[in-house]
Design a protein around this motif. Sequence first.
Motif, PDB file in Angstrom:
ATOM      1  N   VAL A   1     -10.033 -13.029  58.160  1.00 38.99           N
ATOM      2  CA  VAL A   1      -8.475 -13.239  58.305  1.00 38.99           C
ATOM      3  C   VAL A   1      -7.617 -12.597  57.344  1.00 38.99           C
ATOM      4  CG1 VAL A   1      -8.948 -15.333  59.485  1.00 38.99           C
ATOM      5  CG2 VAL A   1      -8.460 -15.718  57.225  1.00 38.99           C
ATOM      6  N   MET A   2      -8.198 -11.561  56.575  1.00 40.23           N
ATOM      7  CA  MET A   2      -7.355 -10.875  55.465  1.00 40.23           C
ATOM      8  C   MET A   2      -7.199  -9.594  55.860  1.00 40.23           C
ATOM      9  SD  MET A   2      -9.207 -12.614  52.447  1.00 40.23           S
ATOM     10  CE  MET A   2      -8.068 -12.273  50.852  1.00 40.23           C
ATOM     11  N   THR A   3      -6.273  -8.980  55.569  1.00 39.13           N
ATOM     12  CA  THR A   3      -5.800  -7.405  55.361  1.00 39.13           C
ATOM     13  C   THR A   3      -6.414  -6.969  54.181  1.00 39.13           C
ATOM     14  OG1 THR A   3      -3.606  -7.546  54.326  1.00 39.13           O
ATOM     15  CG2 THR A   3      -3.757  -7.716  56.807  1.00 39.13           C
ATOM     16  N   LEU A   4      -6.383  -5.447  53.923  1.00 42.87           N
ATOM     17  CA  LEU A   4      -6.957  -4.866  52.884  1.00 42.87           C
ATOM     18  C   LEU A   4      -6.000  -5.340  51.598  1.00 42.87           C
ATOM     19  CD1 LEU A   4      -8.478  -2.961  51.168  1.00 42.87           C
ATOM     20  CD2 LEU A   4      -7.179  -1.271  51.902  1.00 42.87           C
ATOM     21  N   GLU A   5      -4.877  -5.256  52.157  1.00 46.29           N
ATOM     22  CA  GLU A   5      -3.551  -5.756  50.979  1.00 46.29           C
ATOM     23  C   GLU A   5      -3.812  -7.032  50.284  1.00 46.29           C
ATOM     24  OE1 GLU A   5      -3.082  -4.211  53.713  1.00 46.29           O
ATOM     25  OE2 GLU A   5      -2.176  -2.297  52.968  1.00 46.29           O
ATOM     26  N   ASP A   6      -4.297  -8.007  51.390  1.00 44.00           N
ATOM     27  CA  ASP A   6      -4.738  -9.523  51.036  1.00 44.00           C
ATOM     28  C   ASP A   6      -5.804  -9.500  50.022  1.00 44.00           C
ATOM     29  OD1 ASP A   6      -2.502 -10.448  52.780  1.00 44.00           O
ATOM     30  OD2 ASP A   6      -3.935 -10.831  54.316  1.00 44.00           O
ATOM     31  N   VAL A   7      -6.749  -8.769  50.581  1.00 46.96           N
ATOM     32  CA  VAL A   7      -7.956  -8.700  49.527  1.00 46.96           C
ATOM     33  C   VAL A   7      -7.739  -8.083  48.105  1.00 46.96           C
ATOM     34  CG1 VAL A   7     -10.303  -7.520  49.240  1.00 46.96           C
ATOM     35  CG2 VAL A   7      -9.462  -8.395  51.514  1.00 46.96           C
ATOM     36  N   LEU A   8      -6.966  -7.068  47.942  1.00 42.62           N
ATOM     37  CA  LEU A   8      -6.486  -6.485  46.726  1.00 42.62           C
ATOM     38  C   LEU A   8      -5.810  -7.279  46.055  1.00 42.62           C
ATOM     39  CD1 LEU A   8      -6.006  -2.801  47.961  1.00 42.62           C
ATOM     40  CD2 LEU A   8      -8.054  -3.687  47.119  1.00 42.62           C
ATOM     41  N   ALA A   9      -4.966  -8.205  46.756  1.00 46.51           N
ATOM     42  CA  ALA A   9      -4.044  -9.321  45.819  1.00 46.51           C
ATOM     43  C   ALA A   9      -4.854 -10.063  45.242  1.00 46.51           C
ATOM     44  CB  ALA A   9      -3.116  -9.913  46.954  1.00 46.51           C
TER      45      ALA A   9
ATOM     46  N   TYR B   1      -8.001  -9.698  44.211  1.00 53.39           N
ATOM     47  CA  TYR B   1      -8.642  -8.917  42.915  1.00 53.39           C
ATOM     48  C   TYR B   1      -7.565  -8.768  41.933  1.00 53.39           C
ATOM     49  CZ  TYR B   1     -11.982  -6.899  46.481  1.00 53.39           C
ATOM     50  OH  TYR B   1     -12.905  -6.556  47.301  1.00 53.39           O
ATOM     51  N   ASP B   2      -6.191  -8.496  42.169  1.00 57.98           N
ATOM     52  CA  ASP B   2      -5.231  -8.278  41.207  1.00 57.98           C
ATOM     53  C   ASP B   2      -4.693  -9.732  40.601  1.00 57.98           C
ATOM     54  OD1 ASP B   2      -3.710  -6.307  40.438  1.00 57.98           O
ATOM     55  OD2 ASP B   2      -2.163  -6.265  41.796  1.00 57.98           O
ATOM     56  N   ALA B   3      -5.196 -10.849  41.036  1.00 54.16           N
ATOM     57  CA  ALA B   3      -4.854 -11.836  40.744  1.00 54.16           C
ATOM     58  C   ALA B   3      -5.769 -12.561  39.743  1.00 54.16           C
ATOM     59  CB  ALA B   3      -4.919 -13.204  41.796  1.00 54.16           C
ATOM     60  N   HIS B   4      -6.819 -11.743  39.481  1.00 54.38           N
ATOM     61  CA  HIS B   4      -7.682 -11.886  38.518  1.00 54.38           C
ATOM     62  C   HIS B   4      -8.034 -10.660  37.395  1.00 54.38           C
ATOM     63  CE1 HIS B   4      -8.779 -14.632  41.735  1.00 54.38           C
ATOM     64  NE2 HIS B   4      -9.001 -15.518  40.767  1.00 54.38           N
ATOM     65  N   ASP B   5      -8.226 -10.815  36.157  1.00 55.24           N
ATOM     66  CA  ASP B   5      -8.353  -9.903  35.349  1.00 55.24           C
ATOM     67  C   ASP B   5      -9.878  -9.398  35.277  1.00 55.24           C
ATOM     68  OD1 ASP B   5      -9.841 -11.485  33.534  1.00 55.24           O
ATOM     69  OD2 ASP B   5      -8.038 -11.780  32.093  1.00 55.24           O
ATOM     70  N   ASP B   6     -10.218  -8.331  34.471  1.00 51.46           N
ATOM     71  CA  ASP B   6     -11.431  -7.714  34.633  1.00 51.46           C
ATOM     72  C   ASP B   6     -12.704  -8.761  34.044  1.00 51.46           C
ATOM     73  OD1 ASP B   6     -12.299  -5.352  35.619  1.00 51.46           O
ATOM     74  OD2 ASP B   6     -12.375  -4.388  33.649  1.00 51.46           O
ATOM     75  N   GLY B   7     -12.198  -9.848  33.381  1.00 52.86           N
ATOM     76  CA  GLY B   7     -13.185 -10.775  32.802  1.00 52.86           C
ATOM     77  C   GLY B   7     -13.841 -11.593  33.888  1.00 52.86           C
ATOM     78  N   ALA B   8     -13.155 -11.694  35.200  1.00 55.06           N
ATOM     79  CA  ALA B   8     -13.449 -12.368  36.347  1.00 55.06           C
ATOM     80  C   ALA B   8     -15.039 -11.940  36.927  1.00 55.06           C
ATOM     81  CB  ALA B   8     -12.570 -12.670  37.354  1.00 55.06           C
ATOM     82  N   SER B   9     -15.732 -12.848  37.396  1.00 53.97           N
ATOM     83  CA  SER B   9     -16.875 -12.058  38.085  1.00 53.97           C
ATOM     84  C   SER B   9     -16.558 -12.226  39.609  1.00 53.97           C
ATOM     85  CB  SER B   9     -18.141 -12.866  38.029  1.00 53.97           C
ATOM     86  OG  SER B   9     -18.573 -12.363  36.577  1.00 53.97           O
TER      87      SER B   9
END
Length: 268
Positions: free
Chosen positions: A55-63, A65-73
């Motif tokens: 139920v997500m667009t690419l933008e939703d998915v990228l958001a 990813y963006d909401a977490h920093d590189d330390g998140a798995s």
Amino acid sequence: VISFVGAGPGAADLITLRGAERLRAADVVVWASSLVPIALLDHCHEGVEVHDSAVMTLEDVLAVYDAHDDGASIVRLHSGDPSVYGAIQEQIDWCVTRERSFEIVPGVTSVAAAAAALQRELTIPTLSQSVVLTRLGGKTSASMRPGEGVAAFAPAGVTMAVFLSGARPDELQAELLTGYEPSTPAAVLSRVSWPDESIVRTTVGELPDAIRSTGATRTVLVLVGDALADVPVPARSHLYAPSHTTTFRLRSTPGSTEGRASRVTDRA
Ligand SMILES: C[S@@+](CC[C@H](N)C(=O)[O-])C[C@H]1O[C@@H](n2cnc3c(N)ncnc32)[C@H](O)[C@@H]1O
């Protein structure tokens, strides 16, 4: 780190050990409920943050990813192997641009699962030594180069795996008939390795009815080619023939055991 993980074709134990490990360690999972059974999420720990990409667009998915920093798995769970119709390249590009760490964990593609379910090798000497993975164009025809696709490859007579085309059986048959005989073996595999898996063996001539008989339009893979014929192989493989030498095995002469003895590998 963002891990693009191949979930395999459906069965929860057909994910790789590495894929299951990434799910166990995940803080966040983005998964496609339309293509991956929920049982795969049993590999995750309790409290994992889960998003359904159906139920997500690419933008939703990228958001996400963006909401977490590189330390998140973060695990993005793709059906089968992510490199096949996985739409991962645009996500990889995003990771590269944003300097986000990522990895790809391969998975068992539905083609491999389909061959296993049919108990067939897809590359049989003298019948077919090539496998084409393709699809009908349709809504996404603009993304297919002219001269590419089912009708273009059919005259080669190779083993063909057709993805994403179960909803258009007549069109698929018409394109296949530009190269294959109506008697060429085919198989319609729906939701391979899922609890409600269905497999119909047929021919190109009977294909539309076979597809319709499954009632499925999505998660359908069609395999086509003489390698699927339920007959003994016309020519055995050279690789294991006594007359054939390899770097690992010498030619064996009649009556001699030289070069024929199997070696037991000592791992100690
Ligand atoms: C978006 S593509 C993803 C393919 C996937 N990456 C793979 O390696 O199998 C989805 C299509 O793959 C095929 N597919 C995926 N899983 C399948 C399964 N378990 N049984 C049959 N077809 C499957 C169907 O053609 C479906 O429409």
